[in-house]
Design a protein around this motif. Structure first.
Motif, PDB file in Angstrom:
ATOM      1  N   ALA A  46       2.429  -9.304  10.142  1.00 38.19           N
ATOM      2  CA  ALA A  46       1.753  -8.351   9.258  1.00 38.19           C
ATOM      3  C   ALA A  46       0.827  -7.467  10.080  1.00 38.19           C
ATOM      4  O   ALA A  46      -0.017  -7.966  10.824  1.00 38.19           O
ATOM      5  N   LEU A  47       0.985  -6.153   9.918  1.00 36.78           N
ATOM      6  CA  LEU A  47       0.132  -5.214  10.647  1.00 36.78           C
ATOM      7  C   LEU A  47      -1.004  -4.674   9.781  1.00 36.78           C
ATOM      8  O   LEU A  47      -2.094  -4.417  10.296  1.00 36.78           O
ATOM      9  N   ALA A  48      -0.735  -4.482   8.480  1.00 34.51           N
ATOM     10  CA  ALA A  48      -1.771  -3.946   7.592  1.00 34.51           C
ATOM     11  C   ALA A  48      -1.351  -4.097   6.138  1.00 34.51           C
ATOM     12  O   ALA A  48      -0.161  -4.033   5.823  1.00 34.51           O
ATOM     13  N   VAL A  49      -2.328  -4.295   5.260  1.00 31.06           N
ATOM     14  CA  VAL A  49      -2.071  -4.211   3.823  1.00 31.06           C
ATOM     15  C   VAL A  49      -2.330  -2.773   3.401  1.00 31.06           C
ATOM     16  O   VAL A  49      -3.087  -2.045   4.060  1.00 31.06           O
ATOM     17  N   THR A  50      -1.699  -2.352   2.306  1.00 33.19           N
ATOM     18  CA  THR A  50      -1.744  -0.939   1.939  1.00 33.19           C
ATOM     19  C   THR A  50      -2.729  -0.640   0.822  1.00 33.19           C
ATOM     20  O   THR A  50      -2.754   0.477   0.307  1.00 33.19           O
ATOM     21  N   THR A  51      -3.525  -1.636   0.440  1.00 38.77           N
ATOM     22  CA  THR A  51      -4.528  -1.431  -0.598  1.00 38.77           C
ATOM     23  C   THR A  51      -5.856  -1.003   0.028  1.00 38.77           C
ATOM     24  O   THR A  51      -6.044  -1.076   1.243  1.00 38.77           O
ATOM     25  N   ALA A  52      -6.789  -0.576  -0.825  1.00 38.11           N
ATOM     26  CA  ALA A  52      -8.080  -0.085  -0.329  1.00 38.11           C
ATOM     27  C   ALA A  52      -8.924  -1.205   0.266  1.00 38.11           C
ATOM     28  O   ALA A  52      -9.759  -0.960   1.141  1.00 38.11           O
ATOM     29  N   GLU A  53      -8.700  -2.439  -0.227  1.00 38.38           N
ATOM     30  CA  GLU A  53      -9.441  -3.595   0.283  1.00 38.38           C
ATOM     31  C   GLU A  53      -8.473  -4.621   0.856  1.00 38.38           C
ATOM     32  O   GLU A  53      -7.298  -4.646   0.500  1.00 38.38           O
ATOM     33  N   ARG A  54      -8.977  -5.479   1.733  1.00 37.19           N
ATOM     34  CA  ARG A  54      -8.140  -6.529   2.318  1.00 37.19           C
ATOM     35  C   ARG A  54      -7.687  -7.519   1.243  1.00 37.19           C
ATOM     36  O   ARG A  54      -8.369  -7.717   0.238  1.00 37.19           O
ATOM     37  N   ALA A  55      -6.537  -8.135   1.482  1.00 39.96           N
ATOM     38  CA  ALA A  55      -6.018  -9.138   0.558  1.00 39.96           C
ATOM     39  C   ALA A  55      -6.712 -10.470   0.803  1.00 39.96           C
ATOM     40  O   ALA A  55      -6.763 -10.935   1.947  1.00 39.96           O
ATOM     41  N   PRO A  56      -7.257 -11.105  -0.246  1.00 39.12           N
ATOM     42  CA  PRO A  56      -7.965 -12.378  -0.064  1.00 39.12           C
ATOM     43  C   PRO A  56      -7.127 -13.466   0.603  1.00 39.12           C
ATOM     44  O   PRO A  56      -7.667 -14.298   1.331  1.00 39.12           O
ATOM     45  N   SER A  57      -5.800 -13.449   0.376  1.00 44.41           N
ATOM     46  CA  SER A  57      -4.955 -14.487   0.963  1.00 44.41           C
ATOM     47  C   SER A  57      -4.672 -14.252   2.448  1.00 44.41           C
ATOM     48  O   SER A  57      -4.230 -15.157   3.153  1.00 44.41           O
ATOM     49  N   PHE A  58      -4.936 -13.030   2.922  1.00 41.12           N
ATOM     50  CA  PHE A  58      -4.765 -12.706   4.346  1.00 41.12           C
ATOM     51  C   PHE A  58      -5.977 -11.900   4.817  1.00 41.12           C
ATOM     52  O   PHE A  58      -5.861 -10.709   5.144  1.00 41.12           O
ATOM     53  N   PRO A  59      -7.140 -12.537   4.866  1.00 41.32           N
ATOM     54  CA  PRO A  59      -8.372 -11.804   5.181  1.00 41.32           C
ATOM     55  C   PRO A  59      -8.417 -11.218   6.584  1.00 41.32           C
ATOM     56  O   PRO A  59      -9.210 -10.299   6.840  1.00 41.32           O
ATOM     57  N   ASP A  60      -7.567 -11.705   7.484  1.00 39.97           N
ATOM     58  CA  ASP A  60      -7.564 -11.195   8.857  1.00 39.97           C
ATOM     59  C   ASP A  60      -6.661  -9.973   9.035  1.00 39.97           C
ATOM     60  O   ASP A  60      -6.670  -9.352  10.105  1.00 39.97           O
ATOM     61  N   VAL A  61      -5.882  -9.639   8.012  1.00 38.65           N
ATOM     62  CA  VAL A  61      -4.993  -8.478   8.105  1.00 38.65           C
ATOM     63  C   VAL A  61      -5.764  -7.245   7.627  1.00 38.65           C
ATOM     64  O   VAL A  61      -6.239  -7.208   6.487  1.00 38.65           O
ATOM     65  N   PRO A  62      -5.908  -6.226   8.463  1.00 35.20           N
ATOM     66  CA  PRO A  62      -6.702  -5.048   8.076  1.00 35.20           C
ATOM     67  C   PRO A  62      -5.999  -4.194   7.033  1.00 35.20           C
ATOM     68  O   PRO A  62      -4.787  -4.323   6.799  1.00 35.20           O
ATOM     69  N   THR A  63      -6.757  -3.326   6.392  1.00 41.44           N
ATOM     70  CA  THR A  63      -6.154  -2.329   5.513  1.00 41.44           C
ATOM     71  C   THR A  63      -5.569  -1.220   6.379  1.00 41.44           C
ATOM     72  O   THR A  63      -5.908  -1.082   7.563  1.00 41.44           O
ATOM     73  N   MET A  64      -4.711  -0.409   5.785  1.00 43.32           N
ATOM     74  CA  MET A  64      -4.122   0.697   6.530  1.00 43.32           C
ATOM     75  C   MET A  64      -5.203   1.685   6.976  1.00 43.32           C
ATOM     76  O   MET A  64      -5.141   2.239   8.079  1.00 43.32           O
ATOM     77  N   ALA A  65      -6.206   1.865   6.130  1.00 41.85           N
ATOM     78  CA  ALA A  65      -7.308   2.767   6.491  1.00 41.85           C
ATOM     79  C   ALA A  65      -8.068   2.222   7.696  1.00 41.85           C
ATOM     80  O   ALA A  65      -8.390   2.973   8.631  1.00 41.85           O
ATOM     81  N   GLU A  66      -8.336   0.925   7.694  1.00 38.81           N
ATOM     82  CA  GLU A  66      -9.029   0.300   8.829  1.00 38.81           C
ATOM     83  C   GLU A  66      -8.183   0.368  10.099  1.00 38.81           C
ATOM     84  O   GLU A  66      -8.707   0.443  11.210  1.00 38.81           O
ATOM     85  N   ALA A  67      -6.865   0.334   9.919  1.00 39.74           N
ATOM     86  CA  ALA A  67      -5.948   0.313  11.065  1.00 39.74           C
ATOM     87  C   ALA A  67      -5.721   1.686  11.666  1.00 39.74           C
ATOM     88  O   ALA A  67      -5.037   1.811  12.683  1.00 39.74           O
ATOM     89  N   GLY A  68      -6.270   2.726  11.020  1.00 42.48           N
ATOM     90  CA  GLY A  68      -6.160   4.039  11.642  1.00 42.48           C
ATOM     91  C   GLY A  68      -5.551   5.139  10.799  1.00 42.48           C
ATOM     92  O   GLY A  68      -5.378   6.255  11.281  1.00 42.48           O
ATOM     93  N   ILE A  69      -5.204   4.854   9.511  1.00 41.98           N
ATOM     94  CA  ILE A  69      -4.669   5.904   8.641  1.00 41.98           C
ATOM     95  C   ILE A  69      -5.554   5.984   7.394  1.00 41.98           C
ATOM     96  O   ILE A  69      -5.232   5.412   6.347  1.00 41.98           O
TER      97      ILE A  69
END
Length: 325
Positions: A222-245
């Motif tokens: 997993a590289l990023a979740v596409t929601t505005a906030e991180r997913a509680p079940s994968f707290p270490d996966v950044p959002t797309m915005a945090e990842a650079g978009i």
């Protein structure tokens, strides 16, 4: 004489009472209910449907049977339900694809999302996630962007079908990141995931529920979740915005619909059963596993949600220039 008259009146009244009662109307449901999932087995919508169907079966006292009818980005199965007998025995697990994107994308529309269905309940809102095969030499979104820009049009991404939220997520990514991945559509998230895990196609935007087990097992990264906030079940996966978009956000949802003209008492019974299912602690826990947010709305709230989703996605579809026959 008087008594004879009274007896005849009583007899007539009794007969009229019996005739007015007539045969008792059977309570819904008398037999199995078919829940149409408009995608192949194994995807997010299928996962949610099977969890809900099991609990609704117990509540209704009749089996809720999941039937997968994949094809046309969800429109085939949705169209079948729109044309089904409006008696509550054939219902749809609808999504943002069937009730927002397809009506905007398809030139030939097999149904009207707002008028051809009786809304039952918005069940859950589900995050999407950008995943890659672990053999792809990238650990985050920035490395993926560098790879895609170094070798334009070399890499492909899989989706659950043309016009689905997962397809549009990829097109939105292409547009916002300034890259060009080739789109490979499948008849559902399940077969698409199979090919990504097998490295036939290296990249995919998927609903988090269907990818979560593979992410935990290490067969997908997993590289990023596409929601505005991180997913509680994968707290270490950044959002797309945090990842650079910044500004990138997509998600899907699952909701129950019956055909237009389904009696209100039947819709209300299905709604009540869906609410019982969504309140079950075991179901709530299962939804939490893949960060699906439980809603369990009224029919009226679902109708308003569909209208709002159509308004929200209209400019996105227009800007992505996605149109299909």
């Amino acid at each position: 004489m008087f008594m004879s008259f009274v007896k005849s009146i009583l007899a007539a009244s009794l007969l009229a009472g019996v005739m007015s009662v007539g045969p008792a109307q059977a309570e819904f449901p008398e037999r199995a209910v078919t829940l149409v999932v408009p995608f192949a087995a194994g995807g997010s919508t299928d996962v949610v449907a099977r969890v809900i169907a099991e609990r609704m079966s117990a509540d209704l006292g009749q089996q809720v049977v999941v039937q997968n009818v994949g094809g046309a980005g969800g429109s085939l199965g949705a169209g079948n339900v729109a044309r089904a007998e409006p008696d509550g025995y054939t219902i749809l697990m609808g999504t943002v694809a069937t009730h927002a994107l397809n009506p905007l994308i398809l030139k030939n529309k097999p149904y009207d999302a707002e008028t051809d269905f009786a809304p039952v309940s918005l069940l859950v809102v589900v995050p999407n996630v950008l995943v890659v095969n672990p053999q792809l030499p990238v650990k985050d979104v920035k490395e993926l962007l560098a790879l895609l820009k170094a070798e334009p049009e070399k890499y492909s991404y899989a989706s659950s079908g043309n016009g689905t939220p997962l397809h549009l997520s990829g097109e939105l990514f292409n547009a916002m990141a300034g890259v060009k991945m080739q789109h490979v559509p499948y008849k559902g998230s399940g077969p698409a995931l199979t090919d990504v895990i097998g490295n036939q196609v290296p990249i995919m935007f998927d609903n988090l529920p269907s990818s979560s087990g593979h992410i935990k097992a290490g067969t997908l990264r997993a590289l990023a979740v596409t929601t505005a906030e991180r997913a509680p079940s994968f707290p270490d996966v950044p959002t797309m915005a945090e990842a650079g978009i910044p500004g990138y956000e997509t998600y899907t949802w699952n909701a129950l619909f019956a055909p237009k003209g389904t009696p209100k008492d039947v819709v209300d019974r299905l709604n009540a059963s869906a609410k019982v299912a969504m309140a079950d602690p075991a179901v709530v826990e299962r939804m939490k596993e893949f960060s699906a947010t439980v809603v369990a709305s009224s029919p009226e709230e679902l109708a308003a949600h569909v209208k709002a989703e159509m308004a929200k996605w209209t400019p996105v579809v227009r800007d992505a220039n996605v149109q299909m026959d």
